[in-house]
Design a protein around this motif. Structure first.
Motif, PDB file in Angstrom:
ATOM      1  N   ILE A 170      33.574  36.524  48.505  1.00 42.56           N
ATOM      2  CA  ILE A 170      33.996  36.706  47.117  1.00 42.56           C
ATOM      3  C   ILE A 170      33.354  37.965  46.558  1.00 42.56           C
ATOM      4  CG2 ILE A 170      33.975  35.702  44.805  1.00 42.56           C
ATOM      5  CD1 ILE A 170      33.962  32.956  46.108  1.00 42.56           C
ATOM      6  N   MET A 171      34.153  38.782  45.907  1.00 41.61           N
ATOM      7  CA  MET A 171      33.660  40.012  45.301  1.00 41.61           C
ATOM      8  C   MET A 171      32.669  39.673  44.190  1.00 41.61           C
ATOM      9  SD  MET A 171      37.298  41.994  45.024  1.00 41.61           S
ATOM     10  CE  MET A 171      36.645  43.536  44.456  1.00 41.61           C
ATOM     11  N   ALA A 186      34.032  39.093  40.681  1.00 34.66           N
ATOM     12  CA  ALA A 186      34.798  37.872  40.453  1.00 34.66           C
ATOM     13  C   ALA A 186      33.949  36.612  40.559  1.00 34.66           C
ATOM     14  CB  ALA A 186      35.952  37.791  41.439  1.00 34.66           C
ATOM     15  N   THR A 221      41.709  36.335  37.561  1.00 36.48           N
ATOM     16  CA  THR A 221      41.391  37.331  38.584  1.00 36.48           C
ATOM     17  C   THR A 221      42.320  38.534  38.479  1.00 36.48           C
ATOM     18  OG1 THR A 221      40.658  35.553  40.039  1.00 36.48           O
ATOM     19  CG2 THR A 221      41.028  37.676  41.053  1.00 36.48           C
ATOM     20  N   GLU A 244      44.733  41.498  47.234  1.00 36.09           N
ATOM     21  CA  GLU A 244      43.295  41.204  47.305  1.00 36.09           C
ATOM     22  C   GLU A 244      42.851  40.330  46.132  1.00 36.09           C
ATOM     23  OE1 GLU A 244      39.067  43.496  47.997  1.00 36.09           O
ATOM     24  OE2 GLU A 244      40.793  44.649  47.349  1.00 36.09           O
ATOM     25  N   GLN A 302      41.257  36.620  46.339  1.00 37.91           N
ATOM     26  CA  GLN A 302      40.021  36.320  45.626  1.00 37.91           C
ATOM     27  C   GLN A 302      40.187  35.106  44.713  1.00 37.91           C
ATOM     28  OE1 GLN A 302      36.829  37.800  45.827  1.00 37.91           O
ATOM     29  NE2 GLN A 302      37.785  38.594  47.679  1.00 37.91           N
ATOM     30  N   SER A 303      41.336  35.001  44.064  1.00 44.09           N
ATOM     31  CA  SER A 303      41.565  33.864  43.171  1.00 44.09           C
ATOM     32  C   SER A 303      41.606  32.547  43.945  1.00 44.09           C
ATOM     33  CB  SER A 303      42.847  34.060  42.363  1.00 44.09           C
ATOM     34  OG  SER A 303      43.974  34.076  43.211  1.00 44.09           O
ATOM     35  N   ILE A 341      37.976  31.768  44.851  1.00 46.85           N
ATOM     36  CA  ILE A 341      37.219  31.366  43.661  1.00 46.85           C
ATOM     37  C   ILE A 341      37.552  29.928  43.276  1.00 46.85           C
ATOM     38  CG2 ILE A 341      36.993  31.800  41.182  1.00 46.85           C
ATOM     39  CD1 ILE A 341      37.365  34.807  41.951  1.00 46.85           C
TER      40      ILE A 341
END
Length: 84
Positions: free
Chosen positions: A7-8, A11, A48, A57, A61-62, A65
């Protein structure tokens, strides 16, 4: 393998946000319990996309998350709730 490493950092703040929103949704009983993870996924996609822009991307990520928020909640719930 650490899930949070995927995970970034930008975020990562959304994980506790989704956990709080999930608790609010559950308390208000607006949505049946079985649809709470799906609603958190939709909220995660929206938030996100706002934070990272519309991209593949951001979509991935969403999902990560929302999965982390739901998994974290279930892990906490199932390890602290007494079995009958």
């Amino acid at each position: 393998m650490d899930l949070l490493s995927f995970i970034m950092d930008e975020a990562l703040i959304l994980v506790p946000v989704l956990m709080v929103l999930g608790k609010i949704i559950k308390q208000t009983q607006l949505i049946p319990n079985r649809f709470i993870p799906l609603s958190l996924l939709l909220i995660s996609i929206i938030l996100t996309s706002v934070m990272l822009g519309l991209s593949f991307e951001a979509f991935i990520q969403s999902i990560l998350i929302a999965g982390t928020a739901v998994f974290g909640h279930q892990l906490f719930k199932q390890t602290t709730t007494a079995r009958q």
